[in-house]
Write a protein that holds these residues in place. Sequence first.
Motif, mmCIF file in Angstrom:
data_model
loop_
_atom_site.group_PDB
_atom_site.id
_atom_site.type_symbol
_atom_site.label_atom_id
_atom_site.label_comp_id
_atom_site.label_asym_id
_atom_site.label_seq_id
_atom_site.Cartn_x
_atom_site.Cartn_y
_atom_site.Cartn_z
ATOM 1 N N ALA A 1 -4.868 3.422 -9.030
ATOM 2 C CA ALA A 1 -5.883 2.360 -8.962
ATOM 3 C C ALA A 1 -5.348 1.085 -9.599
ATOM 4 N N GLU A 2 -4.643 1.208 -10.698
ATOM 5 C CA GLU A 2 -4.049 0.044 -11.371
ATOM 6 C C GLU A 2 -3.034 -0.646 -10.469
ATOM 7 N N CYS A 3 -2.184 0.126 -9.839
ATOM 8 C CA CYS A 3 -1.167 -0.432 -8.942
ATOM 9 C C CYS A 3 -1.829 -1.192 -7.803
ATOM 10 N N LEU A 4 -2.808 -0.573 -7.162
ATOM 11 C CA LEU A 4 -3.472 -1.220 -6.032
ATOM 12 C C LEU A 4 -4.254 -2.450 -6.471
ATOM 13 N N TYR A 5 -4.857 -2.387 -7.641
ATOM 14 C CA TYR A 5 -5.584 -3.549 -8.148
ATOM 15 C C TYR A 5 -4.648 -4.744 -8.320
ATOM 16 N N GLN A 6 -3.449 -4.508 -8.815
ATOM 17 C CA GLN A 6 -2.477 -5.591 -8.984
ATOM 18 C C GLN A 6 -2.120 -6.228 -7.643
ATOM 19 N N VAL A 7 -2.133 -5.440 -6.590
ATOM 20 C CA VAL A 7 -1.819 -5.950 -5.249
ATOM 21 C C VAL A 7 -2.980 -6.774 -4.696
ATOM 22 N N ILE A 8 -4.190 -6.257 -4.811
ATOM 23 C CA ILE A 8 -5.329 -6.910 -4.145
ATOM 24 C C ILE A 8 -5.954 -8.030 -4.956
ATOM 25 N N GLU A 9 -5.766 -8.025 -6.254
ATOM 26 C CA GLU A 9 -6.454 -8.991 -7.121
ATOM 27 C C GLU A 9 -6.248 -10.444 -6.685
ATOM 28 N N VAL B 1 0.849 -1.197 0.000
ATOM 29 C CA VAL B 1 0.000 0.000 0.000
ATOM 30 C C VAL B 1 0.882 1.244 0.000
ATOM 31 N N GLY B 2 1.937 1.225 0.792
ATOM 32 C CA GLY B 2 2.871 2.347 0.804
ATOM 33 C C GLY B 2 3.524 2.556 -0.547
ATOM 34 N N ARG B 3 3.873 1.475 -1.214
ATOM 35 C CA ARG B 3 4.499 1.561 -2.537
ATOM 36 C C ARG B 3 3.540 2.169 -3.552
ATOM 37 N N CYS B 4 2.292 1.768 -3.509
ATOM 38 C CA CYS B 4 1.310 2.249 -4.484
ATOM 39 C C CYS B 4 0.770 3.641 -4.159
ATOM 40 N N LEU B 5 0.479 3.868 -2.886
ATOM 41 C CA LEU B 5 -0.258 5.073 -2.509
ATOM 42 C C LEU B 5 0.541 6.058 -1.672
ATOM 43 N N GLY B 6 1.595 5.603 -1.028
ATOM 44 C CA GLY B 6 2.404 6.486 -0.204
ATOM 45 C C GLY B 6 2.347 6.109 1.273
ATOM 46 N N ALA B 7 3.279 6.664 2.019
ATOM 47 C CA ALA B 7 3.448 6.330 3.440
ATOM 48 C C ALA B 7 2.221 6.671 4.271
ATOM 49 N N ARG B 8 1.504 7.697 3.885
ATOM 50 C CA ARG B 8 0.306 8.090 4.644
ATOM 51 C C ARG B 8 -0.711 6.948 4.679
ATOM 52 N N TYR B 9 -0.857 6.244 3.566
ATOM 53 C CA TYR B 9 -1.811 5.133 3.500
ATOM 54 C C TYR B 9 -1.282 3.901 4.226
ATOM 55 N N GLU B 10 0.016 3.724 4.203
ATOM 56 C CA GLU B 10 0.630 2.634 4.958
ATOM 57 C C GLU B 10 0.341 2.827 6.453
#
Length: 97
Positions: free
Chosen positions: A80-88, A33-42
């Motif tokens: 959204a694409e990055c996070l989708y690859q993580v959660i899929e 999550v940090g990689r895709c969205l940033g430290a705040r989301y981590e």
Amino acid sequence: MGGVSPQRVAFDAARVLVSAAGSDLCWWLCGEVGRCLGARYEARLLETRLRLERDDVYFREAGCWRALLEDEFRDRPDVAECLYQVIEPLLGASGGR
């Protein structure tokens, strides 16, 4: 993203993130999550983990994550694409909570 809408990613990701926050997957997922969205989301995911340990707040947390992600995707649709690859790969595991 294979035709998956950012709103759908936000909905699915909210379920996966909150479900995984209470599991051993949390530490790996925080990094992703940090990689895709940033430290705040981590940090936000770790806060979710702490709230889940104290109270039964799954649905409230999932709703907050969904709104948070929808706002983020509106401003930064590329993540959204990055996070989708993580959660899929985790979607089946979070099915009912």
